[in-house]
Motif scaffolding. Sequence first.
Motif, PDB file in Angstrom:
ATOM      1  N   GLU A 149       0.828  -1.204   0.000  1.00 36.60           N
ATOM      2  CA  GLU A 149       0.000   0.000   0.000  1.00 36.60           C
ATOM      3  C   GLU A 149       0.862   1.255   0.000  1.00 36.60           C
ATOM      4  OE1 GLU A 149      -3.154   0.168   2.861  1.00 36.60           O
ATOM      5  OE2 GLU A 149      -3.514  -1.982   2.780  1.00 36.60           O
ATOM      6  N   ILE A 150       2.027   1.168   0.621  1.00 37.06           N
ATOM      7  CA  ILE A 150       2.947   2.300   0.683  1.00 37.06           C
ATOM      8  C   ILE A 150       3.756   2.427  -0.596  1.00 37.06           C
ATOM      9  CG2 ILE A 150       5.025   3.173   1.862  1.00 37.06           C
ATOM     10  CD1 ILE A 150       3.933   1.777   4.413  1.00 37.06           C
ATOM     11  N   SER A 151       4.268   1.289  -1.072  1.00 33.00           N
ATOM     12  CA  SER A 151       5.167   1.262  -2.230  1.00 33.00           C
ATOM     13  C   SER A 151       4.741   0.113  -3.149  1.00 33.00           C
ATOM     14  CB  SER A 151       6.614   1.070  -1.754  1.00 33.00           C
ATOM     15  OG  SER A 151       7.513   1.090  -2.826  1.00 33.00           O
ATOM     16  N   PRO A 152       3.797   0.354  -4.039  1.00 31.52           N
ATOM     17  CA  PRO A 152       3.181  -0.721  -4.821  1.00 31.52           C
ATOM     18  C   PRO A 152       4.142  -1.516  -5.692  1.00 31.52           C
ATOM     19  CG  PRO A 152       1.928   1.325  -5.018  1.00 31.52           C
ATOM     20  CD  PRO A 152       3.193   1.665  -4.328  1.00 31.52           C
ATOM     21  N   TYR A 153       5.287  -0.930  -6.050  1.00 32.27           N
ATOM     22  CA  TYR A 153       6.195  -1.591  -6.983  1.00 32.27           C
ATOM     23  C   TYR A 153       7.412  -2.198  -6.278  1.00 32.27           C
ATOM     24  CZ  TYR A 153       3.097   1.274  -9.717  1.00 32.27           C
ATOM     25  OH  TYR A 153       1.954   1.863 -10.231  1.00 32.27           O
ATOM     26  N   LEU A 154       7.381  -2.207  -4.967  1.00 35.45           N
ATOM     27  CA  LEU A 154       8.436  -2.820  -4.176  1.00 35.45           C
ATOM     28  C   LEU A 154       8.446  -4.334  -4.396  1.00 35.45           C
ATOM     29  CD1 LEU A 154      10.500  -2.757  -1.748  1.00 35.45           C
ATOM     30  CD2 LEU A 154       8.503  -2.964  -0.252  1.00 35.45           C
ATOM     31  N   ALA A 155       9.623  -4.897  -4.644  1.00 37.47           N
ATOM     32  CA  ALA A 155       9.767  -6.354  -4.742  1.00 37.47           C
ATOM     33  C   ALA A 155       9.939  -6.926  -3.339  1.00 37.47           C
ATOM     34  CB  ALA A 155      10.962  -6.710  -5.612  1.00 37.47           C
ATOM     35  N   ILE A 156       9.163  -7.933  -3.013  1.00 37.62           N
ATOM     36  CA  ILE A 156       9.182  -8.520  -1.669  1.00 37.62           C
ATOM     37  C   ILE A 156       9.284 -10.039  -1.777  1.00 37.62           C
ATOM     38  CG2 ILE A 156       7.934  -8.825   0.491  1.00 37.62           C
ATOM     39  CD1 ILE A 156       6.476  -6.203  -0.085  1.00 37.62           C
ATOM     40  N   THR A 157      10.209 -10.608  -1.020  1.00 37.43           N
ATOM     41  CA  THR A 157      10.266 -12.053  -0.826  1.00 37.43           C
ATOM     42  C   THR A 157      10.026 -12.332   0.643  1.00 37.43           C
ATOM     43  OG1 THR A 157      11.825 -12.402  -2.646  1.00 37.43           O
ATOM     44  CG2 THR A 157      11.724 -14.110  -0.959  1.00 37.43           C
ATOM     45  N   THR A 158       9.136 -13.266   0.954  1.00 39.34           N
ATOM     46  CA  THR A 158       8.828 -13.572   2.349  1.00 39.34           C
ATOM     47  C   THR A 158       9.203 -15.012   2.668  1.00 39.34           C
ATOM     48  OG1 THR A 158       6.538 -14.216   1.845  1.00 39.34           O
ATOM     49  CG2 THR A 158       6.934 -11.909   2.418  1.00 39.34           C
ATOM     50  N   TYR A 159       9.693 -15.199   3.883  1.00 38.55           N
ATOM     51  CA  TYR A 159       9.967 -16.532   4.410  1.00 38.55           C
ATOM     52  C   TYR A 159       9.274 -16.638   5.762  1.00 38.55           C
ATOM     53  CZ  TYR A 159      13.637 -16.802   0.852  1.00 38.55           C
ATOM     54  OH  TYR A 159      14.325 -16.806  -0.333  1.00 38.55           O
ATOM     55  N   THR A 160       8.221 -17.425   5.816  1.00 39.27           N
ATOM     56  CA  THR A 160       7.475 -17.592   7.056  1.00 39.27           C
ATOM     57  C   THR A 160       8.044 -18.799   7.790  1.00 39.27           C
ATOM     58  OG1 THR A 160       5.530 -16.689   5.929  1.00 39.27           O
ATOM     59  CG2 THR A 160       5.156 -17.763   8.052  1.00 39.27           C
ATOM     60  N   GLN A 161       9.178 -18.584   8.379  1.00 44.25           N
ATOM     61  CA  GLN A 161       9.869 -19.652   9.084  1.00 44.25           C
ATOM     62  C   GLN A 161      10.858 -19.048  10.073  1.00 44.25           C
ATOM     63  OE1 GLN A 161      11.748 -20.726   5.019  1.00 44.25           O
ATOM     64  NE2 GLN A 161      13.113 -21.689   6.498  1.00 44.25           N
ATOM     65  N   ARG A 162      11.300 -19.880  10.976  1.00 39.60           N
ATOM     66  CA  ARG A 162      12.267 -19.453  11.984  1.00 39.60           C
ATOM     67  C   ARG A 162      13.682 -19.584  11.422  1.00 39.60           C
ATOM     68  NH1 ARG A 162      11.578 -19.525  17.693  1.00 39.60           N
ATOM     69  NH2 ARG A 162       9.688 -20.796  17.411  1.00 39.60           N
ATOM     70  N   ILE A 163      14.490 -18.568  11.602  1.00 43.55           N
ATOM     71  CA  ILE A 163      15.894 -18.647  11.201  1.00 43.55           C
ATOM     72  C   ILE A 163      16.651 -19.513  12.201  1.00 43.55           C
ATOM     73  CG2 ILE A 163      18.040 -17.334  11.048  1.00 43.55           C
ATOM     74  CD1 ILE A 163      16.633 -15.113   9.733  1.00 43.55           C
ATOM     75  N   ASP A 164      17.463 -20.422  11.683  1.00 48.73           N
ATOM     76  CA  ASP A 164      18.317 -21.212  12.554  1.00 48.73           C
ATOM     77  C   ASP A 164      19.680 -21.377  11.912  1.00 48.73           C
ATOM     78  OD1 ASP A 164      18.224 -23.421  10.721  1.00 48.73           O
ATOM     79  OD2 ASP A 164      16.355 -24.110  11.623  1.00 48.73           O
ATOM     80  N   GLU A 165      20.545 -22.108  12.599  1.00 48.44           N
ATOM     81  CA  GLU A 165      21.925 -22.233  12.128  1.00 48.44           C
ATOM     82  C   GLU A 165      22.033 -23.018  10.826  1.00 48.44           C
ATOM     83  OE1 GLU A 165      22.939 -26.031  15.066  1.00 48.44           O
ATOM     84  OE2 GLU A 165      23.907 -24.097  15.365  1.00 48.44           O
TER      85      GLU A 165
END
Length: 213
Positions: A92-108
């Motif tokens: 909504e703020i920046s319609p042309y922003l490229a976004i990659t999402t990772y719905t997970q916990r970061i671990d080693e």
Amino acid sequence: MNGIPTKDEMRQALDNRNGRNLQDKFARATVAICGLGGLGSNIAVSLARAGVGKLILIDFDEVDITNLHRQQYKASQIGCFKTKALADNLKEISPYLAITTYTQRIDENNFQELLQGADIICEAFDVAEAKALLVNGVLEKMPEKYLIAASGMAGIDSANNIHTRRVTNCFYLCGDEVSDVADNIGLFSSRVMLCAAHQAHMVLRILGGKFEV
């Protein structure tokens, strides 16, 4: 007609504000934000408004009512994954922003794979163990990456105590480096946002070739 400016119109507005050369550097950049709470969601909003080209958003958690006083979510998004909710808000703020999402916990075992495409990494966790895992892992395994971490933003102490410190060539630390929610000091939106602003601004300075001494 929905009133949304074209991509060229939005870029021209940023060029007029920041200058084309600097804006080119922002637009080419990929920034990873690890943790999308009070720090991470505010970092993301600042970078989206600045015209950073791509954000990598990483968090496993869902929006909760206790998040609303300091995080960039809406009451209607309670129960949604933060990755999805924040991505929607950023669009909504920046319609042309490229976004990659990772719905997970970061671990080693996965942090290198998740972060390999980032030019700059922002550590924005609220758990000390997660902070240590990410910072130590990046410094050891990905020393060429710029890393901006946070330490100390709790309580209602002076805003002037929030600062940015260059620890090594590629590692920066933002916050007062003292306060801790573990000491039963509350988190106030204003102070958390100050620390997030320091992190976001350091991203922009690095992209612009400006470095703390």
